[in-house]
Design an enzyme around this catalytic site. Structure first.
Site, PDB file in Angstrom:
ATOM      1  N   THR A  87       0.869  -1.177   0.000  1.00 58.07           N
ATOM      2  CA  THR A  87       0.000   0.000   0.000  1.00 58.07           C
ATOM      3  C   THR A  87       0.905   1.226   0.000  1.00 58.07           C
ATOM      4  O   THR A  87       1.659   1.430   0.957  1.00 58.07           O
ATOM      5  CB  THR A  87      -0.895   0.024   1.250  1.00 58.07           C
ATOM      6  OG1 THR A  87      -1.638  -1.192   1.303  1.00 58.07           O
ATOM      7  CG2 THR A  87      -1.847   1.216   1.210  1.00 58.07           C
ATOM      8  N   LYS A 162      -7.835   1.393  -3.123  1.00 58.19           N
ATOM      9  CA  LYS A 162      -7.498   0.960  -1.758  1.00 58.19           C
ATOM     10  C   LYS A 162      -7.656   2.121  -0.759  1.00 58.19           C
ATOM     11  O   LYS A 162      -8.257   1.963   0.300  1.00 58.19           O
ATOM     12  CB  LYS A 162      -6.057   0.436  -1.760  1.00 58.19           C
ATOM     13  CG  LYS A 162      -5.405   0.280  -0.417  1.00 58.19           C
ATOM     14  CD  LYS A 162      -5.674  -1.049   0.213  1.00 58.19           C
ATOM     15  CE  LYS A 162      -5.130  -1.094   1.632  1.00 58.19           C
ATOM     16  NZ  LYS A 162      -5.400  -2.317   2.321  1.00 58.19           N
ATOM     17  N   LYS A 237      -1.756   5.066   8.594  1.00 61.27           N
ATOM     18  CA  LYS A 237      -0.961   5.139   7.352  1.00 61.27           C
ATOM     19  C   LYS A 237      -1.891   5.340   6.149  1.00 61.27           C
ATOM     20  O   LYS A 237      -1.662   6.221   5.312  1.00 61.27           O
ATOM     21  CB  LYS A 237      -0.156   3.841   7.173  1.00 61.27           C
ATOM     22  CG  LYS A 237       0.536   3.746   5.831  1.00 61.27           C
ATOM     23  CD  LYS A 237       1.123   2.373   5.544  1.00 61.27           C
ATOM     24  CE  LYS A 237       1.555   2.316   4.078  1.00 61.27           C
ATOM     25  NZ  LYS A 237       2.119   1.042   3.669  1.00 61.27           N
TER      26      LYS A 237
HETATM   27  P1  NAD Z   1       6.086  -5.664   7.285  1.00 60.59           P
HETATM   28  O1  NAD Z   1       6.814  -4.504   7.869  1.00 60.59           O
HETATM   29  O2  NAD Z   1       5.802  -6.868   8.123  1.00 60.59           O
HETATM   30  O3  NAD Z   1       6.881  -6.187   5.957  1.00 60.59           O
HETATM   31  C1  NAD Z   1       7.612  -5.361   5.095  1.00 60.59           C
HETATM   32  C2  NAD Z   1       8.920  -6.070   4.814  1.00 60.59           C
HETATM   33  O4  NAD Z   1       9.682  -5.332   3.850  1.00 60.59           O
HETATM   34  C3  NAD Z   1       9.811  -6.208   6.050  1.00 60.59           C
HETATM   35  O5  NAD Z   1      10.108  -7.582   6.299  1.00 60.59           O
HETATM   36  C4  NAD Z   1      11.080  -5.409   5.689  1.00 60.59           C
HETATM   37  O6  NAD Z   1      12.275  -5.956   6.235  1.00 60.59           O
HETATM   38  C5  NAD Z   1      11.048  -5.500   4.177  1.00 60.59           C
HETATM   39  N1  NAD Z   1      11.863  -4.489   3.516  1.00 60.59           N
HETATM   40  C6  NAD Z   1      11.971  -3.161   3.824  1.00 60.59           C
HETATM   41  N2  NAD Z   1      12.821  -2.563   2.972  1.00 60.59           N
HETATM   42  C7  NAD Z   1      13.245  -3.521   2.109  1.00 60.59           C
HETATM   43  C8  NAD Z   1      14.137  -3.515   1.007  1.00 60.59           C
HETATM   44  N3  NAD Z   1      14.756  -2.400   0.604  1.00 60.59           N
HETATM   45  N4  NAD Z   1      14.359  -4.689   0.343  1.00 60.59           N
HETATM   46  C9  NAD Z   1      13.750  -5.828   0.750  1.00 60.59           C
HETATM   47  N5  NAD Z   1      12.887  -5.899   1.788  1.00 60.59           N
HETATM   48  C10 NAD Z   1      12.653  -4.755   2.453  1.00 60.59           C
HETATM   49  O7  NAD Z   1       4.730  -5.083   6.681  1.00 60.59           O
HETATM   50  P2  NAD Z   1       3.426  -5.914   6.216  1.00 60.59           P
HETATM   51  O8  NAD Z   1       2.437  -5.915   7.321  1.00 60.59           O
HETATM   52  O9  NAD Z   1       3.864  -7.188   5.588  1.00 60.59           O
HETATM   53  O10 NAD Z   1       2.840  -4.904   5.119  1.00 60.59           O
HETATM   54  C11 NAD Z   1       3.407  -4.825   3.811  1.00 60.59           C
HETATM   55  C12 NAD Z   1       2.559  -3.886   2.983  1.00 60.59           C
HETATM   56  O11 NAD Z   1       1.226  -4.383   2.919  1.00 60.59           O
HETATM   57  C13 NAD Z   1       2.449  -2.468   3.531  1.00 60.59           C
HETATM   58  O12 NAD Z   1       2.484  -1.562   2.455  1.00 60.59           O
HETATM   59  C14 NAD Z   1       1.110  -2.461   4.245  1.00 60.59           C
HETATM   60  O13 NAD Z   1       0.534  -1.178   4.306  1.00 60.59           O
HETATM   61  C15 NAD Z   1       0.307  -3.388   3.359  1.00 60.59           C
HETATM   62  N6  NAD Z   1      -0.809  -4.064   4.040  1.00 60.59           N
HETATM   63  C16 NAD Z   1      -0.652  -4.617   5.263  1.00 60.59           C
HETATM   64  C17 NAD Z   1      -1.737  -5.243   5.882  1.00 60.59           C
HETATM   65  C18 NAD Z   1      -1.576  -5.878   7.243  1.00 60.59           C
HETATM   66  O14 NAD Z   1      -2.619  -6.228   7.840  1.00 60.59           O
HETATM   67  N7  NAD Z   1      -0.373  -6.092   7.750  1.00 60.59           N
HETATM   68  C19 NAD Z   1      -2.991  -5.289   5.239  1.00 60.59           C
HETATM   69  C20 NAD Z   1      -3.105  -4.749   3.952  1.00 60.59           C
HETATM   70  C21 NAD Z   1      -2.007  -4.122   3.369  1.00 60.59           C
END
Ligand code: NAD
Length: 290
Positions: A87, A162, A237
């Protein structure tokens, strides 16, 4: 398909696992986490992209997406598809798509709803922006990771869908919570309130499917001491993204703006961080009018 998967966090890891379980060859990379079972460990973002037919990213925000995309896109083979499921702001989604298209790649922005549970169960909903061709290529993967994929138009439109959806969600949750807190103070029983509203014109997903009052309606995070679920900081966010988009598009969104302010106060000054976004109800319960 050969898939490079970048960002193996709460959402990315289970999505990558589901693709691997379905028989795809998945090579994963994350700056912190190791690749989960079934997913091969890559050395870098560019490393997992070189051979891939599809590169999927699931990253925290637009700045990180832009940085990863500028490393990964030049490494991808012509005709491959760059599929971002994070997102992020609409502008970053469109900038990355342009960069990918200029490099001869397909590009899709496909943020999800359904949370960590949906990622694990393979029941996410994808809101997708990008070309028909790229959408058709990615469709079999959407069917593995999710239960529904809606093609919303050109690049950026997945993110637009979204953030509009989540702006409604944030506003509606606040409305539902403040109404419950008012009902309490008026001496109206919560079960009676639910029975009326859930079958009257005040009904909504937040009332009917995700009721913020413990012990009322279907099981929801309120029944588990407001453990997320969907954390308040993630709602903040998304509300901030909606206001950034509204600013850029010169759209008047007073309710979205107020919801963003309330979640900001809740997360940054009260006890909202790490709690489900429906924990707005106990917040309103504790408060008085001024
Ligand atoms: P998270 O923080 O658990 O995962 C993100 C991952 O990206 C982390 O493991 C981090 O180490 C990795 N990362 C950061 N920089 C990086 C790079 N340069 N190269 C490689 N990896 C890198 O977050 P999440 O909960 O998995 O959410 C991911 C996305 O999905 C976000 O944009 C969030 O808004 C969206 N989202 C999350 C949810 C939820 O319920 N968690 C629901 C819908 C959407």
């Amino acid at each position: 398909m050969k898939i490079g998967f970048i960002g193996l966090g709460n959402m990315g890891a289970p999505m990558a696992i589901n693709l691997a379980k379905a028989g795809h060859e998945v090579l994963g990379f994350d700056v912190v986490s190791d690749a989960p079972d079934g997913v091969a460990q890559g050395e870098s973002g560019a490393g997992v992209a070189t051979e891939a037919d599809m590169v999927i990213t699931m990253l925290p925000n637009g700045d990180i997406l832009r940085a990863v995309a500028s490393e990964v896109i030049p490494a991808m083979k012509p005709g491959a598809v760059f599929l971002d499921c994070s997102t992020v702001d609409v502008e970053s989604a469109r900038a990355v798509a342009t960069e990918a298209q200029e490099a001869g790649l397909g590009a899709l922005d496909a943020p999800v709803s359904g949370g960590i549970g949906g990622a694990q169960a393979g029941t996410l909903t994808f809101m997708v922006g990008g070309s028909e061709d790229a959408f058709a290529t990615a469709k079999p993967l959407f069917e593995i990771m999710g239960q529904k994929a809606v093609h919303c138009g050109p690049s950026g439109n997945g993110q637009a869908a979204k953030i509009c959806n989540n702006m409604i969600l944030g506003v509606t949750m606040i409305g539902t919570c403040e109404a419950f807190a008012l009902a309490d103070k008026l001496g109206l029983d919560r079960q009676a309130m639910f029975d009326v509203v859930s079958t009257s014109s005040g009904y909504s997903w937040t009332m009917n499917a995700y009721c913020p009052a413990p012990g009322i309606g279907p099981t929801s995070p309120a029944d588990n001491d407001y453990q997320p679920g969907f954390a308040a900081e993630l709602m903040l966010k998304d509300l901030r993204l909606s206001q950034q988009a509204a600013e850029a598009a010169n759209a008047d969104t007073p309710m979205g703006a107020r919801a963003a302010e309330l979640y900001e106060t809740f997360v940054e000054q009260e006890d909202g961080e790490g709690r489900d976004f429906s924990a707005m109800l106990p917040r309103f319960e504790r408060r008085k009018r001024s």
